[in-house]
Scaffold this motif. Structure first.
Motif, short mmCIF file in Angstrom:
data_model
loop_
_atom_site.label_atom_id
_atom_site.label_comp_id
_atom_site.label_asym_id
_atom_site.label_seq_id
_atom_site.Cartn_x
_atom_site.Cartn_y
_atom_site.Cartn_z
N HIS A 153 3.03 8.63 5.83
CA HIS A 153 3.71 9.60 6.78
C HIS A 153 2.91 10.47 7.86
O HIS A 153 3.25 11.10 8.76
N ASP A 154 1.49 9.38 8.11
CA ASP A 154 0.49 9.77 8.97
C ASP A 154 0.58 8.75 10.28
O ASP A 154 0.58 7.68 10.26
N GLN A 155 1.33 9.70 11.39
CA GLN A 155 1.55 8.78 12.68
C GLN A 155 0.16 8.05 13.21
O GLN A 155 0.46 6.85 13.55
N GLU A 156 -0.71 8.76 13.03
CA GLU A 156 -2.03 7.98 13.88
C GLU A 156 -2.48 6.95 12.91
O GLU A 156 -2.88 5.86 13.24
N GLU A 157 -2.29 7.00 11.56
CA GLU A 157 -2.77 6.18 10.52
C GLU A 157 -1.67 4.73 10.85
O GLU A 157 -2.50 3.73 11.05
N ALA A 158 -0.41 4.87 10.96
CA ALA A 158 0.37 3.95 11.33
C ALA A 158 0.06 3.22 12.48
O ALA A 158 0.15 2.01 12.68
N LEU A 159 -0.13 3.97 13.65
CA LEU A 159 -0.35 3.36 14.98
C LEU A 159 -1.72 2.49 14.85
O LEU A 159 -1.87 1.36 15.50
N ALA A 160 -2.73 2.79 14.09
CA ALA A 160 -4.15 2.26 13.93
C ALA A 160 -3.94 0.91 13.27
O ALA A 160 -4.76 0.00 13.45
N VAL A 161 -3.08 0.90 12.36
CA VAL A 161 -3.52 -0.23 11.27
C VAL A 161 -2.37 -1.34 11.46
O VAL A 161 -2.37 -2.43 10.90
N SER A 162 -1.25 -1.07 12.18
CA SER A 162 0.12 -1.75 12.09
C SER A 162 0.35 -2.97 13.29
O SER A 162 -0.20 -2.65 14.32
N ASP A 163 0.65 -4.18 12.81
CA ASP A 163 1.32 -5.03 13.82
C ASP A 163 2.59 -4.43 14.27
O ASP A 163 3.11 -4.59 15.52
N PHE B 161 0.78 -1.26 -0.16
CA PHE B 161 0.22 0.17 0.34
C PHE B 161 0.88 1.13 -0.10
O PHE B 161 1.80 1.52 1.02
N ASP B 162 0.71 2.04 -1.06
CA ASP B 162 1.55 3.30 -1.11
C ASP B 162 0.68 4.59 -0.86
O ASP B 162 -0.13 5.06 -1.71
N GLU B 163 0.64 4.99 0.50
CA GLU B 163 0.01 6.04 0.92
C GLU B 163 -1.55 5.93 0.34
O GLU B 163 -1.82 6.76 -0.42
N PRO B 164 -2.30 4.83 0.51
CA PRO B 164 -3.54 4.68 0.08
C PRO B 164 -4.64 5.51 0.51
O PRO B 164 -5.66 5.58 -0.44
N LEU B 165 -4.70 6.36 1.52
CA LEU B 165 -5.67 7.05 1.84
C LEU B 165 -5.27 8.70 1.83
O LEU B 165 -6.19 9.28 2.46
N SER B 166 -4.40 8.90 1.35
CA SER B 166 -4.00 10.46 1.38
C SER B 166 -4.91 11.25 0.56
O SER B 166 -5.01 12.58 0.83
N ASN B 167 -5.57 10.68 -0.49
CA ASN B 167 -6.52 11.64 -1.16
C ASN B 167 -7.97 11.59 -0.57
O ASN B 167 -8.86 12.00 -1.30
N LEU B 168 -8.19 11.11 0.75
CA LEU B 168 -9.49 10.93 1.25
C LEU B 168 -9.71 12.01 2.33
O LEU B 168 -8.46 12.38 2.92
N ASP B 169 -10.99 12.17 2.67
CA ASP B 169 -10.88 13.21 3.96
C ASP B 169 -10.99 12.50 5.04
O ASP B 169 -10.97 11.36 5.20
N ALA B 170 -10.68 13.26 6.14
CA ALA B 170 -10.38 12.55 7.37
C ALA B 170 -11.19 11.58 7.67
O ALA B 170 -10.68 10.52 8.47
N LYS B 171 -12.57 11.82 7.96
CA LYS B 171 -13.57 10.78 8.30
C LYS B 171 -13.36 9.62 7.62
O LYS B 171 -13.57 8.36 7.97
N LEU B 172 -13.62 9.79 6.14
CA LEU B 172 -13.38 8.43 5.26
C LEU B 172 -11.97 7.71 5.51
O LEU B 172 -12.00 6.64 5.53
N ARG B 173 -10.95 8.50 5.86
CA ARG B 173 -9.84 7.85 5.70
C ARG B 173 -9.74 7.04 7.10
O ARG B 173 -9.31 6.00 7.08
N ARG B 174 -10.21 7.36 8.38
CA ARG B 174 -10.42 6.64 9.38
C ARG B 174 -11.18 5.38 8.96
O ARG B 174 -10.81 4.31 9.51
N LYS B 175 -12.14 5.51 8.51
CA LYS B 175 -13.15 4.16 8.15
C LYS B 175 -12.21 3.10 7.26
O LYS B 175 -12.35 2.23 7.39
N MET B 176 -11.66 4.01 6.19
CA MET B 176 -11.03 3.00 5.29
C MET B 176 -9.72 2.45 5.79
O MET B 176 -9.47 1.18 5.50
N ARG B 177 -9.08 2.97 6.84
CA ARG B 177 -8.12 2.44 7.40
C ARG B 177 -8.45 1.00 8.38
O ARG B 177 -7.93 0.07 8.44
N ASP B 178 -9.84 1.18 8.94
CA ASP B 178 -10.23 0.17 9.72
C ASP B 178 -10.21 -0.92 8.76
O ASP B 178 -10.34 -2.15 8.87
N ASP B 179 -11.20 -0.79 7.70
CA ASP B 179 -11.72 -1.79 6.73
C ASP B 179 -10.60 -2.30 6.39
O ASP B 179 -10.42 -3.61 5.98
#
Length: 359
Positions: free
Chosen positions: A198-208, A163-181
Motif C-alpha cells: 500500500h506504499d506508493q513510494e515502494e511501488a514506484l521504486a521496485v516495479s516494472d 511478495f505480500d507486503e514484505p517490508l511492512s515490519n521493517l523501519d524506514a531506512k531498512l525498508r529502502r535497502k531491502m526494496r533495492d535488494d
C-alpha cells in the motif's frame, strides 16, 4: 540454480472473487509478462491481497480464468502451482536453523537432505547470508529474517514469486535497502514477481509496472512514470505520490498537449483525451515553486498565496499554502531562501508534474 529459466507470465481474464454478495475482486483482467516485477497497489480493502492469493491458489476464483505460463490453473490448488510466496510475517520456524528453514520446502517435496542443504546454502549466498546457516532466526535482524524468507522461496525455483507486503515490519531506512535488494535480485535472476504493497513510494521504486486497485477493481495500469505523470482519474492522481487537486477548465487541445485555464493562468498539460470543459488539475507538490511577492509587483507571474506553514526537512522545504483555489501542499528544494509562515507569496508552476483528470 535455474530460477531464471522457469519464469512464467500470469494472466487474469475477467476474474472475480465473491464472499456471498460482496465482491472482494470484481471482473479483473491483466497480463504480467514473464521476468517482470508487477506491483498490486492500493488502499486497505481494495482487493490486492485477494488477487495475490488467487495467483498462489490460496483463494479460489468465483469466476473468470487464471493462467500461469499459458496453463489454466483456475481450479488447481496451491500445491499444484509452481508459485511461492514471501509473507509479511516471514513465517520462519523458530526452532530450526536458518539453513533448515531455507531447505524445509525442498525436503518436504522429496529432495534428498544433502541436495536440499546444498541448494539452501546457494540460496543464502544469493541473498547475502552466506555463513549464517547455523544461526537461529532469533539471532538475526528483521532485515536478515526477511532475506531468509526470500531465500526459502527462491530455492524452490518457482515460476512466479509473490511478495505480500514484505517490508511492512521493517523501519524506514531498512525498508529502502531491502526494496533495492529485492529489485536487484529479481532483475539478476529474471524472476516473474508479483508484489503487494500500500506504499506508493515502494511501488514506484521496485516495479516494472503497477496495477492500481480501488474498491475491488483496477483503477489504472501502467509504468511508474505513466501513473505519476499521466493519471487517468482522481483516485490515481491522489493516491500515486499525492496531488493538489484544483478545479480548472480545459480550453484547447492539439499537438499532444491540452491547455487548461486556472483562474487567470493558462497551463499546458499532456493531452489525455478529455473533452473541453471542466476538469481537475492534479498538481504534484514538487511542481509548485514559491517565492516572496504579490501579483503586480513585478516579481513575475503566479497565483497569490499565504504561507500557512513552513517546515524545514534538510533536503527540502514543505509548505502549506492558502490560495483562492484551496489549500496547497508544496515540496520545494530551495532551502537556502525559505518563505516564512504568515508571508504573502506567489506560487508558480513548473512544466512537469501537472495532469488534467476528469472531475
Amino acid at each position: 540454480m535455474s530460477i531464471a529459466s522457469k519464469a512464467a507470465g500470469v494472466e487474469f481474464r475477467n476474474v472475480s472473487r465473491r464472499y456471498g454478495n460482496t465482491a472482494a475482486v470484481d471482473d479483473v483482467s491483466f497480463t504480467i509478462e514473464a521476468g517482470t516485477l508487477v506491483t498490486l497497489l492500493g488502499p486497505s480493502g481494495c482487493g490486492k491481497t485477494t488477487t495475490l492469493r488467487m495467483i498462489a491458489g490460496l483463494e479460489m476464483a468465483s469466476g473468470g480464468t487464471i493462467l500461469i505460463g499459458g496453463k489454466d490453473v483456475t481450479r488447481l490448488p496451491a500445491t499444484d502451482r509452481n508459485v511461492t510466496m514471501v509473507f509479511q510475517s516471514y513465517a520462519l520456524f523458530p526452532h530450526m536453523t536458518v539453513a533448515d528453514n531455507v531447505a524445509y520446502g525442498l525436503v518436504v517435496s522429496g529432495v534428498r537432505k544433502r541436495d536440499a542443504a546444498a541448494r539452501a546454502a546457494e540460496g543464502l549466498e544469493l541473498v547475502g547470508l552466506g555463513g549464517y546457516g547455523q544461526r537461529l532466526p532469533s539471532e538475526l535482524s528483521g532485515g536478515q529474517q526477511q532475506r531468509v524468507a526470500v531465500a526459502r522461496a527462491l530455492v524452490l525455483e518457482p515460476e512466479v514469486l509473490l511478495f505480500d507486503e514484505p517490508l511492512s515490519n521493517l523501519d524506514a531506512k531498512l525498508r529502502r535497502k531491502m526494496r533495492d535488494d529485492i529489485r536487484e535480485l529479481q532483475q539478476k535472476l529474471g524472476l516473474t514477481s508479483v508484489y503487494v504493497t500500500h506504499d506508493q513510494e515502494e511501488a514506484l521504486a521496485v516495479s516494472d509496472r503497477i496495477i492500481v486497485m480501488n474498491k475491488s477493481v483496477i483503477a489504472q495500469t501502467g509504468t511508474p512514470d505513466e501513473l505519476y505523470r499521466r493519471p487517468k482519474n482522481r483516485f490515481v492522481a491522489d493516491f500515486i505520490g499525492g496531488a493538489n487537486l484544483l478545479d480548472g477548465e480545459l480550453v484547447a487541445r492539439g499537438g499532444g498537449t491540452a491547455t487548461v485555464a486556472l483562474g487567470r493562468l493558462t497551463l499546458s498539460v499532456p493531452d489525455t483525451g478529455l473533452p473541453a470543459g471542466e476538469v481537475l488539475l492534479a498538481i504534484r507538490p514538487n511542481a509548485i515553486r514559491l517565492r516572496p511577492g504579490t501579483v503586480g509587483d513585478g516579481s513575475g507571474d503566479g497565483i497569490p498565496v499565504t504561507v500557512r506553514k513552513a517546515t524545514y526537512l534538510g533536503s527540502h522545504m514543505e509548505y502549506g499554502l492558502v490560495s483562492e483555489f484551496g489549500d496547497l501542499f508544496v515540496v520545494d528544494p530551495n532551502v537556502a531562501n525559505p518563505v516564512p509562515a504568515g508571508a504573502a507569496a506567489l506560487a508558480t508552476f513548473t512544466g512537469d508534474g501537472i495532469a488534467a483528470v476528469a472531475r
